[in-house]
Write a protein that holds these residues in place. Structure first.
Motif, mmCIF file in Angstrom:
data_model
loop_
_atom_site.group_PDB
_atom_site.id
_atom_site.type_symbol
_atom_site.label_atom_id
_atom_site.label_comp_id
_atom_site.label_asym_id
_atom_site.label_seq_id
_atom_site.Cartn_x
_atom_site.Cartn_y
_atom_site.Cartn_z
ATOM 1 N N TYR A 110 0.837 -1.182 0.000
ATOM 2 C CA TYR A 110 0.000 0.000 0.000
ATOM 3 C C TYR A 110 0.878 1.240 0.000
ATOM 4 O O TYR A 110 2.031 1.203 0.412
ATOM 5 C CB TYR A 110 -0.902 0.032 1.242
ATOM 6 C CG TYR A 110 -1.840 -1.129 1.352
ATOM 7 C CD1 TYR A 110 -3.000 -1.180 0.596
ATOM 8 C CD2 TYR A 110 -1.570 -2.193 2.203
ATOM 9 C CE1 TYR A 110 -3.871 -2.246 0.688
ATOM 10 C CE2 TYR A 110 -2.434 -3.265 2.300
ATOM 11 C CZ TYR A 110 -3.576 -3.283 1.545
ATOM 12 O OH TYR A 110 -4.432 -4.341 1.636
ATOM 13 N N ALA A 111 0.309 2.348 -0.436
ATOM 14 C CA ALA A 111 1.013 3.623 -0.344
ATOM 15 C C ALA A 111 1.133 3.982 1.141
ATOM 16 O O ALA A 111 0.282 3.595 1.945
ATOM 17 C CB ALA A 111 0.230 4.697 -1.095
ATOM 18 N N PRO A 112 2.178 4.718 1.527
ATOM 19 C CA PRO A 112 2.361 5.039 2.946
ATOM 20 C C PRO A 112 1.151 5.736 3.577
ATOM 21 O O PRO A 112 0.757 5.399 4.695
ATOM 22 C CB PRO A 112 3.589 5.948 2.948
ATOM 23 C CG PRO A 112 4.351 5.545 1.745
ATOM 24 C CD PRO A 112 3.324 5.166 0.729
ATOM 25 N N ALA A 113 0.543 6.677 2.868
ATOM 26 C CA ALA A 113 -0.614 7.386 3.436
ATOM 27 C C ALA A 113 -1.792 6.437 3.636
ATOM 28 O O ALA A 113 -2.491 6.499 4.657
ATOM 29 C CB ALA A 113 -1.015 8.548 2.540
ATOM 30 N N ASP A 114 -1.997 5.527 2.690
ATOM 31 C CA ASP A 114 -3.076 4.552 2.825
ATOM 32 C C ASP A 114 -2.806 3.592 3.980
ATOM 33 O O ASP A 114 -3.716 3.222 4.723
ATOM 34 C CB ASP A 114 -3.248 3.761 1.533
ATOM 35 C CG ASP A 114 -3.714 4.624 0.376
ATOM 36 O OD1 ASP A 114 -4.307 5.695 0.635
ATOM 37 O OD2 ASP A 114 -3.486 4.223 -0.786
ATOM 38 N N ALA A 115 -1.558 3.184 4.126
ATOM 39 C CA ALA A 115 -1.202 2.273 5.218
ATOM 40 C C ALA A 115 -1.415 2.948 6.571
ATOM 41 O O ALA A 115 -1.894 2.315 7.514
ATOM 42 C CB ALA A 115 0.249 1.821 5.063
ATOM 43 N N ILE A 116 -1.081 4.237 6.661
ATOM 44 C CA ILE A 116 -1.304 4.965 7.915
ATOM 45 C C ILE A 116 -2.795 5.049 8.215
ATOM 46 O O ILE A 116 -3.220 4.843 9.358
ATOM 47 C CB ILE A 116 -0.663 6.371 7.846
ATOM 48 C CG1 ILE A 116 0.862 6.256 7.829
ATOM 49 C CG2 ILE A 116 -1.111 7.222 9.036
ATOM 50 C CD1 ILE A 116 1.572 7.563 7.555
ATOM 51 N N ASP A 117 -3.598 5.325 7.191
ATOM 52 C CA ASP A 117 -5.049 5.373 7.389
ATOM 53 C C ASP A 117 -5.586 4.025 7.865
ATOM 54 O O ASP A 117 -6.460 3.972 8.744
ATOM 55 C CB ASP A 117 -5.752 5.790 6.102
ATOM 56 C CG ASP A 117 -5.553 7.260 5.767
ATOM 57 O OD1 ASP A 117 -5.283 8.040 6.704
ATOM 58 O OD2 ASP A 117 -5.671 7.620 4.583
ATOM 59 N N MET A 118 -5.079 2.946 7.302
ATOM 60 C CA MET A 118 -5.539 1.623 7.719
ATOM 61 C C MET A 118 -5.083 1.317 9.146
ATOM 62 O O MET A 118 -5.827 0.690 9.913
ATOM 63 C CB MET A 118 -5.040 0.569 6.740
ATOM 64 C CG MET A 118 -5.761 0.646 5.401
ATOM 65 S SD MET A 118 -5.393 -0.685 4.270
ATOM 66 C CE MET A 118 -3.677 -0.410 3.920
ATOM 67 N N MET A 119 -3.880 1.766 9.509
ATOM 68 C CA MET A 119 -3.409 1.579 10.879
ATOM 69 C C MET A 119 -4.330 2.312 11.852
ATOM 70 O O MET A 119 -4.730 1.755 12.879
ATOM 71 C CB MET A 119 -1.983 2.109 11.037
ATOM 72 C CG MET A 119 -0.915 1.259 10.435
ATOM 73 S SD MET A 119 0.730 1.974 10.666
ATOM 74 C CE MET A 119 1.000 1.643 12.412
ATOM 75 N N ILE A 120 -4.661 3.554 11.521
ATOM 76 C CA ILE A 120 -5.539 4.341 12.385
ATOM 77 C C ILE A 120 -6.901 3.670 12.500
ATOM 78 O O ILE A 120 -7.478 3.589 13.596
ATOM 79 C CB ILE A 120 -5.656 5.786 11.856
ATOM 80 C CG1 ILE A 120 -4.321 6.514 12.019
ATOM 81 C CG2 ILE A 120 -6.767 6.550 12.572
ATOM 82 C CD1 ILE A 120 -4.259 7.857 11.321
ATOM 83 N N GLY A 121 -7.420 3.174 11.390
ATOM 84 C CA GLY A 121 -8.711 2.493 11.407
ATOM 85 C C GLY A 121 -8.714 1.270 12.312
ATOM 86 O O GLY A 121 -9.664 1.059 13.080
ATOM 87 N N GLU A 122 -7.652 0.476 12.241
ATOM 88 C CA GLU A 122 -7.572 -0.721 13.080
ATOM 89 C C GLU A 122 -7.435 -0.347 14.554
ATOM 90 O O GLU A 122 -8.006 -1.009 15.422
ATOM 91 C CB GLU A 122 -6.407 -1.610 12.647
ATOM 92 C CG GLU A 122 -6.604 -2.279 11.309
ATOM 93 C CD GLU A 122 -7.780 -3.233 11.278
ATOM 94 O OE1 GLU A 122 -7.995 -3.982 12.241
ATOM 95 O OE2 GLU A 122 -8.505 -3.229 10.260
ATOM 96 N N LEU A 123 -6.684 0.721 14.839
ATOM 97 C CA LEU A 123 -6.543 1.143 16.232
ATOM 98 C C LEU A 123 -7.858 1.681 16.782
ATOM 99 O O LEU A 123 -8.186 1.461 17.947
ATOM 100 C CB LEU A 123 -5.432 2.188 16.362
ATOM 101 C CG LEU A 123 -4.010 1.675 16.130
ATOM 102 C CD1 LEU A 123 -3.015 2.811 16.224
ATOM 103 C CD2 LEU A 123 -3.663 0.578 17.124
ATOM 104 N N LYS A 124 -8.615 2.363 15.945
ATOM 105 C CA LYS A 124 -9.928 2.847 16.386
ATOM 106 C C LYS A 124 -10.872 1.675 16.647
ATOM 107 O O LYS A 124 -11.649 1.691 17.606
ATOM 108 C CB LYS A 124 -10.520 3.809 15.357
ATOM 109 C CG LYS A 124 -9.835 5.161 15.361
ATOM 110 C CD LYS A 124 -10.463 6.110 14.372
ATOM 111 C CE LYS A 124 -9.762 7.469 14.415
ATOM 112 N NZ LYS A 124 -10.325 8.401 13.429
ATOM 113 N N LYS A 125 -10.789 0.649 15.799
ATOM 114 C CA LYS A 125 -11.594 -0.550 16.033
ATOM 115 C C LYS A 125 -11.188 -1.214 17.347
ATOM 116 O O LYS A 125 -12.043 -1.694 18.093
ATOM 117 C CB LYS A 125 -11.412 -1.549 14.893
ATOM 118 C CG LYS A 125 -12.089 -1.180 13.603
ATOM 119 C CD LYS A 125 -11.809 -2.278 12.572
ATOM 120 C CE LYS A 125 -12.175 -1.864 11.176
ATOM 121 N NZ LYS A 125 -11.778 -2.903 10.189
ATOM 122 N N ALA A 126 -9.878 -1.255 17.611
ATOM 123 C CA ALA A 126 -9.390 -1.861 18.852
ATOM 124 C C ALA A 126 -9.869 -1.062 20.060
ATOM 125 O O ALA A 126 -10.264 -1.637 21.075
ATOM 126 C CB ALA A 126 -7.867 -1.942 18.832
#
Length: 128
Positions: free
Chosen positions: A35-51
Motif C-alpha cells: 500500500y502507499a504510505p498514506a493509505d497504510a497509515i489510514d488503515m493503521m488508524i482504522g484498526e486502532l480505532k476498532k481496537a
C-alpha cells in the motif's frame, strides 16, 4: 563460433530466469499487497480505532490483540522516508505497549496508549 553460441545461449537463459523468477516471487510473498504510505497509515488508524471501540465494549483481550496486531502489520508498508520511519518507530513503541496490555487482558488504561498512537499516526501523515 561454438563459444559465441554458448555465451549467447547462457545469457538468454540467465535473462529469462531472472525475468520470470522476479515476477513470480513478487506475487508469491505470502500474498502480501503493498500500500502507499498514506493509505497504510489510514488503515493503521482504522484498526486502532476498532481496537479502542472493542476495548470500550468489553471484548476479550484476544480480539483487541488481533486488531492491534493487524494495525502493526499495516505499518510495514509505511516507509516513505527516514523522518516518517522514525515517527513510525515511535508510534510502534506505543502500539506495542497497548498490544502487550491486550495480550495480558489488562484493558484498563489501554485507551490512553491507543489514543496516543492514533495522535502520533495522524501527525505522521503530515510528514509524508
Amino acid at each position: 563460433m561454438k563459444t559465441i553460441k554458448t555465451i549467447v545461449l547462457s545469457s538468454l537463459i540467465a535473462l529469462a530466469m531472472g525475468a520470470f523468477s522476479s515476477a513470480t516471487m513478487a506475487e508469491s510473498m505470502d500474498a502480501r499487497i503493498s500500500y502507499a504510505p498514506a493509505d497504510a497509515i489510514d488503515m493503521m488508524i482504522g484498526e486502532l480505532k476498532k481496537a479502542k471501540l472493542a476495548a470500550a465494549e468489553g471484548k476479550s483481550g484476544e480480539e483487541v490483540y488481533k486488531l492491534i496486531k493487524q494495525s502493526m502489520d499495516y505499518g510495514k508498508d509505511v516507509n516513505a522516508n527516514d523522518v516518517v520511519d522514525r515517527e513510525r518507530s515511535r508510534a510502534n513503541e506505543t502500539i506495542k505497549k497497548a498490544r502487550s496490555m491486550a495480550k495480558s487482558n489488562q484493558m484498563t488504561g489501554i485507551d490512553e496508549h491507543l489514543d496516543k498512537a492514533i495522535q502520533q499516526l495522524e501527525h505522521m501523515k503530515t510528514l509524508i
